[in-house]
Motif scaffolding. Sequence first.
Motif, short mmCIF file in Angstrom:
data_model
loop_
_atom_site.label_atom_id
_atom_site.label_comp_id
_atom_site.label_asym_id
_atom_site.label_seq_id
_atom_site.Cartn_x
_atom_site.Cartn_y
_atom_site.Cartn_z
N ILE A 180 -10.61 14.12 11.93
CA ILE A 180 -10.54 14.10 10.47
C ILE A 180 -11.05 12.76 9.97
CG2 ILE A 180 -8.56 15.68 10.39
CD1 ILE A 180 -6.80 13.23 9.67
N ILE A 181 -11.49 12.74 8.72
CA ILE A 181 -11.74 11.51 7.98
C ILE A 181 -10.75 11.49 6.83
CG2 ILE A 181 -13.36 10.20 6.55
CD1 ILE A 181 -15.65 11.50 8.12
N ALA A 182 -10.03 10.37 6.68
CA ALA A 182 -9.03 10.23 5.62
C ALA A 182 -9.18 8.87 4.96
CB ALA A 182 -7.62 10.40 6.19
N PRO A 183 -8.87 8.77 3.66
CA PRO A 183 -9.00 7.48 2.95
C PRO A 183 -7.83 6.55 3.26
CG PRO A 183 -8.19 9.15 1.45
CD PRO A 183 -8.49 9.86 2.75
N HIS A 184 -7.97 5.28 2.87
CA HIS A 184 -6.97 4.29 3.26
C HIS A 184 -6.55 3.33 2.15
CE1 HIS A 184 -10.83 2.16 4.78
NE2 HIS A 184 -10.48 1.55 3.66
N ALA A 185 -6.58 3.78 0.91
CA ALA A 185 -6.13 2.93 -0.19
C ALA A 185 -4.61 3.05 -0.33
CB ALA A 185 -6.83 3.32 -1.48
N GLY A 186 -4.07 2.37 -1.34
CA GLY A 186 -2.66 2.54 -1.65
C GLY A 186 -2.36 4.00 -1.94
N TYR A 187 -1.15 4.43 -1.58
CA TYR A 187 -0.84 5.86 -1.68
C TYR A 187 -0.93 6.40 -3.11
CZ TYR A 187 0.79 6.07 3.19
OH TYR A 187 0.88 6.05 4.56
N ILE A 188 -0.67 5.56 -4.12
CA ILE A 188 -0.77 6.06 -5.49
C ILE A 188 -2.21 6.40 -5.83
CG2 ILE A 188 1.27 4.82 -6.28
CD1 ILE A 188 -0.67 2.85 -7.71
N TYR A 189 -3.16 5.81 -5.11
CA TYR A 189 -4.57 6.07 -5.36
C TYR A 189 -5.12 7.18 -4.45
CZ TYR A 189 -4.28 1.59 -7.78
OH TYR A 189 -3.91 0.57 -8.62
N SER A 190 -4.97 7.01 -3.14
CA SER A 190 -5.61 7.94 -2.22
C SER A 190 -4.65 8.84 -1.47
CB SER A 190 -6.46 7.15 -1.19
OG SER A 190 -5.63 6.37 -0.34
N GLY A 191 -3.35 8.66 -1.67
CA GLY A 191 -2.37 9.46 -0.95
C GLY A 191 -2.56 10.97 -1.07
N PRO A 192 -2.80 11.50 -2.28
CA PRO A 192 -2.98 12.94 -2.39
C PRO A 192 -4.20 13.47 -1.62
CG PRO A 192 -2.47 11.99 -4.54
CD PRO A 192 -2.74 10.84 -3.60
N ILE A 193 -5.25 12.68 -1.56
CA ILE A 193 -6.46 13.11 -0.85
C ILE A 193 -6.20 13.06 0.66
CG2 ILE A 193 -8.90 12.59 -0.40
CD1 ILE A 193 -7.23 11.53 -3.69
N ALA A 194 -5.55 12.01 1.13
CA ALA A 194 -5.20 11.94 2.54
C ALA A 194 -4.28 13.09 2.93
CB ALA A 194 -4.53 10.60 2.86
N ALA A 195 -3.31 13.39 2.08
CA ALA A 195 -2.35 14.45 2.39
C ALA A 195 -3.04 15.80 2.57
CB ALA A 195 -1.31 14.54 1.27
N SER A 196 -4.14 16.02 1.86
CA SER A 196 -4.82 17.32 1.94
C SER A 196 -5.37 17.59 3.33
CB SER A 196 -5.97 17.38 0.91
OG SER A 196 -7.05 16.53 1.29
N VAL A 197 -5.74 16.55 4.07
CA VAL A 197 -6.28 16.75 5.41
C VAL A 197 -5.21 16.57 6.49
CG1 VAL A 197 -7.08 14.38 5.92
CG2 VAL A 197 -8.39 16.35 6.76
N TYR A 198 -4.11 15.90 6.15
CA TYR A 198 -3.02 15.75 7.10
C TYR A 198 -2.09 16.97 7.14
CZ TYR A 198 -3.91 10.93 8.48
OH TYR A 198 -4.48 9.79 9.02
N ALA A 199 -1.88 17.60 6.01
CA ALA A 199 -0.91 18.70 5.96
C ALA A 199 -1.18 19.80 6.99
CB ALA A 199 -0.84 19.27 4.54
N PHE B 140 0.82 -1.21 0.00
CA PHE B 140 0.00 0.00 0.00
C PHE B 140 0.85 1.26 0.00
CE2 PHE B 140 -3.21 -3.00 0.86
CZ PHE B 140 -4.45 -2.39 0.78
N TYR B 141 2.08 1.13 0.47
CA TYR B 141 3.00 2.26 0.51
C TYR B 141 4.42 1.69 0.50
CZ TYR B 141 3.16 1.05 5.48
OH TYR B 141 3.30 0.39 6.67
N PRO B 142 5.43 2.51 0.23
CA PRO B 142 6.79 1.98 0.10
C PRO B 142 7.30 1.32 1.38
CG PRO B 142 6.66 4.17 -0.87
CD PRO B 142 5.36 3.94 -0.14
N GLY B 143 8.05 0.24 1.22
CA GLY B 143 8.61 -0.45 2.36
C GLY B 143 9.94 0.12 2.81
N SER B 144 10.59 0.87 1.95
CA SER B 144 11.87 1.49 2.31
C SER B 144 11.62 2.73 3.15
CB SER B 144 12.63 1.90 1.04
OG SER B 144 13.57 2.91 1.30
N PRO B 145 12.26 2.85 4.32
CA PRO B 145 12.06 4.04 5.15
C PRO B 145 12.38 5.34 4.40
CG PRO B 145 13.18 2.35 6.41
CD PRO B 145 13.13 1.85 5.00
N ALA B 146 13.47 5.35 3.65
CA ALA B 146 13.87 6.56 2.94
C ALA B 146 12.87 6.93 1.84
CB ALA B 146 15.27 6.39 2.35
N VAL B 147 12.43 5.93 1.09
CA VAL B 147 11.47 6.20 0.01
C VAL B 147 10.12 6.60 0.59
CG1 VAL B 147 10.23 5.17 -1.94
CG2 VAL B 147 12.66 4.66 -1.58
#
Length: 272
Positions: free
Chosen positions: A47-66, A17-24
């Motif tokens: 907050i309510i945030a989505p939980h799909a893979g980051y390539i799918y929902s990451g930008p939407i989650a980021a909007s409420v986390y930032a 769902f997201y990168p396994g490398s800490p740096a990445v």
Amino acid sequence: MSQPTPDVRPAAVAGMFYPGSPAVLARDVRLLLTDTSPAPGRRAKAIIAPHAGYIYSGPIAASVYAPLHALRDSIRRVVLLGPTHRVAVNGLAAPASTAFATPLGVVPVDAEAIATIAHLPQVVVSDDAHALEHSLEVQLPFLQTVLDRFTLVPLAVGRASAAQVAEVLECLWGGDETLIVISSDLSHYLPYALARQTDAETARHIVALDAHIDHQQACGATPVNGLLLAARRHALKAQLIDLRNSGDTAGDRSRVVGYGAFAFTAETADVH
């Protein structure tokens, strides 16, 4: 990162769902947070945030986390609720684990907070419910990036009523030190145009604090409805931050999954 000890719940979906490398992972989360344009506003209690893979929902989650970065010095506890996808649960499952690990490090579980809800009949303890569950895990790298030190109250929500969820949230409500995060996607596998229409209607109900969302509208309908009941009781105002779907972020528009980001604030809770 050192290997988690047996009482630490290890990351289950890192590398998927997201990168396994800490740096990445650190780089990708920071890029997602940087690419959004958080509007200054009132202090978010929930907050309510989505939980799909980051390539799918990451930008939407980021909007409420930032915007939460501005609260990093005051938030010390995160109450995190998400639906179960793999293990059936009656009620809300707390873990026996003492911490949750991601490639970015280990977040301690707030045992004291869990003890305050242990008397409720709808609260159970189940590491099995958490072992492979992604709905909670994918929120953690965002939280680890925008906040400083915090403890976690992770609850995997199964068969329960909205009122039972609201009762748990009431026990854990706290003050400015406590943030409530509800993990939920919206519609699943509809054609693009229908998904946009369906999700826009769901968003209107959420903003109106109308606790009648069903599981076709949101996979996390139970914790979402519980939050809506609690938000109404505490006179919070809901704001839609972002509303898109996988057709907007990952390209394929034949069958999409909807994602919404919402913030819940008190009328007088300004961010300083």
